[in-house]
Design a protein around this motif. Structure first.
Motif, PDB file in Angstrom:
ATOM      1  N   ALA A   1     -10.924  -3.423   5.891  1.00  0.00           N
ATOM      2  CA  ALA A   1     -10.166  -3.652   4.638  1.00  0.00           C
ATOM      3  C   ALA A   1      -8.869  -4.834   4.764  1.00  0.00           C
ATOM      4  O   ALA A   1      -8.870  -5.594   4.033  1.00  0.00           O
TER       5      ALA A   1
ATOM      6  N   ASP B   1     -10.370   1.031   8.020  1.00  0.00           N
ATOM      7  CA  ASP B   1      -8.960   0.274   7.736  1.00  0.00           C
ATOM      8  C   ASP B   1      -8.873  -1.175   8.081  1.00  0.00           C
ATOM      9  O   ASP B   1      -8.369  -2.105   7.420  1.00  0.00           O
TER      10      ASP B   1
ATOM     11  N   HIS C   1      -3.148  -2.310  -2.252  1.00  0.00           N
ATOM     12  CA  HIS C   1      -4.319  -1.337  -1.745  1.00  0.00           C
ATOM     13  C   HIS C   1      -3.977  -0.085  -1.679  1.00  0.00           C
ATOM     14  O   HIS C   1      -2.802   0.420  -1.421  1.00  0.00           O
TER      15      HIS C   1
ATOM     16  N   PHE D   1      -9.533  -1.088  -3.621  1.00  0.00           N
ATOM     17  CA  PHE D   1      -9.648   0.612  -3.312  1.00  0.00           C
ATOM     18  C   PHE D   1     -10.800   0.863  -2.276  1.00  0.00           C
ATOM     19  O   PHE D   1     -11.920   0.453  -2.493  1.00  0.00           O
ATOM     20  N   ASP D   2     -10.388   1.876  -1.260  1.00  0.00           N
ATOM     21  CA  ASP D   2     -11.102   2.368  -0.287  1.00  0.00           C
ATOM     22  C   ASP D   2     -11.249   3.799  -0.492  1.00  0.00           C
ATOM     23  O   ASP D   2     -10.145   4.369  -0.398  1.00  0.00           O
TER      24      ASP D   2
ATOM     25  N   ASN E   1     -12.390   6.274   1.181  1.00  0.00           N
ATOM     26  CA  ASN E   1     -11.662   6.998   2.121  1.00  0.00           C
ATOM     27  C   ASN E   1     -11.809   8.567   1.968  1.00  0.00           C
ATOM     28  O   ASN E   1     -10.676   9.241   2.005  1.00  0.00           O
TER      29      ASN E   1
ATOM     30  N   THR F   1      -6.150   4.181  -1.572  1.00  0.00           N
ATOM     31  CA  THR F   1      -7.062   4.773  -0.857  1.00  0.00           C
ATOM     32  C   THR F   1      -7.480   6.112  -1.624  1.00  0.00           C
ATOM     33  O   THR F   1      -6.337   6.538  -2.432  1.00  0.00           O
TER      34      THR F   1
ATOM     35  N   ALA G   1      -4.489   5.953   6.984  1.00  0.00           N
ATOM     36  CA  ALA G   1      -5.167   4.823   6.640  1.00  0.00           C
ATOM     37  C   ALA G   1      -4.385   3.620   5.951  1.00  0.00           C
ATOM     38  O   ALA G   1      -4.610   2.445   6.428  1.00  0.00           O
ATOM     39  N   GLU G   2      -3.415   4.070   5.234  1.00  0.00           N
ATOM     40  CA  GLU G   2      -2.765   3.036   4.350  1.00  0.00           C
ATOM     41  C   GLU G   2      -1.730   2.285   5.451  1.00  0.00           C
ATOM     42  O   GLU G   2      -1.713   0.931   5.301  1.00  0.00           O
TER      43      GLU G   2
ATOM     44  N   THR H   1       1.017  -1.226   0.091  1.00  0.00           N
ATOM     45  CA  THR H   1      -0.081   0.003  -0.046  1.00  0.00           C
ATOM     46  C   THR H   1       0.864   1.099  -0.116  1.00  0.00           C
ATOM     47  O   THR H   1       1.994   1.091   0.240  1.00  0.00           O
TER      48      THR H   1
END
Length: 312
Positions: free
Chosen positions: A260, A257, A130, A162-163, A165, A132, A34-35, A5
């Motif tokens: 995910a 997160d 991953h 993909f999030d 966010n 965001t 987040a990542e 990520t």
């Protein structure tokens, strides 16, 4: 490598008591991003993860790198920037509600991330990429980097998760919707919260949101519904998946997160989509009971294994 990520992680300062920050006098220093949250949660679940970013060549940058590396995440592709600083942010605590967040990240080291910073040979090793929607909001070069990674993932036939966010403090609704909708179409699995799905599609119900996002390269959508659980949709199957009950919510940060990470962990273990969503719900629920972004994420070998259909 199981998952790679990329994105910005910052030093998070939280007051030792709830209420407006103007009345706070003592703060705790933690990590937020987040990542890196996802990478850390996956590492605790037993997977090999890598995190790509830029940090300031400063004390906060060392703190962020050392913390993430200490959680077993590979940070070998992190670049230390001599010209730009590590970002910080503050959270005003509101028990049982989303915190008030104040960012100090403009012109940060991570906002200088560019396609030239991406090592193709490294990225190509991952089973999952991953991404965001935070990273493309940071700067034009960060946006170019996301599209570059998408191109690499296509080249190497990797699965992209993909999030969205969405962070509206970083850009407008219109720009976020246009850019993130385009990115979502190029990703295989999309994990929006219901509010994010509504912004991206203009629809209200989880069913309508999922159906609108199931286009382009996207074959799976999971709409996160908070205490109502999740809505799983593929091109030939749809169902609601109930949430894990949490009797006392301390902090909502990091729950999405965690979901995910749990979802990807399930897929990496060979679970089907339903079992993976159930695991995602469980990991997300762990985050709710503890203050901080990553503090509540469980270790795989310490998790309760009563639900053998999910944990096996």
């Amino acid at each position: 490598m199981d998952v790679i990520t990329l994105g910005e992680s910052m030093v998070l300062f939280t007051p030792d008591s709830p209420g407006p920050l103007r009345f706070a006098t003592n703060f705790n220093k933690k990590l937020g991003g987040a990542e890196s949250n996802v990478a850390i949660a996956l590492s605790r679940l037993g997977h090999q993860t890598g995190w790509i970013s830029r940090l300031g060549s400063d004390e906060f940058g060392l703190y962020v790198r050392n913390f993430i590396r200490g959680e077993g995440v590979d940070t070998s592709r992190v670049i230390f920037d001599e010209q730009n600083q590590t970002a910080v942010f503050f959270k005003g605590l509101n028990p049982g509600q989303d915190p008030n967040v104040f960012y100090y990240r403009k012109h940060s080291a991570a906002s200088q991330l560019s396609p030239e910073n991406i090592d193709e040979s490294y990225v190509s090793k991952a089973k999952y990429i991953h991404l965001t929607g935070i990273t493309p909001a940071l700067s034009p070069t960060c946006r170019e980097t996301i599209y570059h990674v998408l191109d690499l993932a296509k080249k190497h036939k990797q699965t992209v998760v993909f999030d969205p966010n969405i962070r509206l403090k970083l850009w407008s609704k219109e720009e976020a919707s246009d850019v993130l909708s385009d990115i979502a179409k190029q990703c295989h699995i999309v994990l929006p919260g219901i509010d994010e799905g509504q912004l991206l599609t203009g629809n209200d119900s989880p069913e309508e949101v999922a159906n609108d996002l199931l286009q382009g390269d996207t074959h799976t959508v999971v709409v996160k519904l908070g205490e109502k659980g999740s809505f799983l949709a593929t091109k030939d199957h749809q169902q609601y998946v109930p949430a894990v009950n949490v009797s006392h919510v301390v902090d909502t940060a990091g729950a999405g997160d965690g979901f995910a990470a749990g979802f990807m962990s399930g897929l990496l273990r060979g679970f089907d989509y339903l079992q993976s969503v159930e695991l995602g719900n469980r990991i997300g629920a762990h985050a709710l009971s503890v203050s901080g972004d990553v503090e509540g994420y469980p270790y795989w070998n310490k998790m309760n294994t009563n639900n053998q259909e999910v944990l096996r």
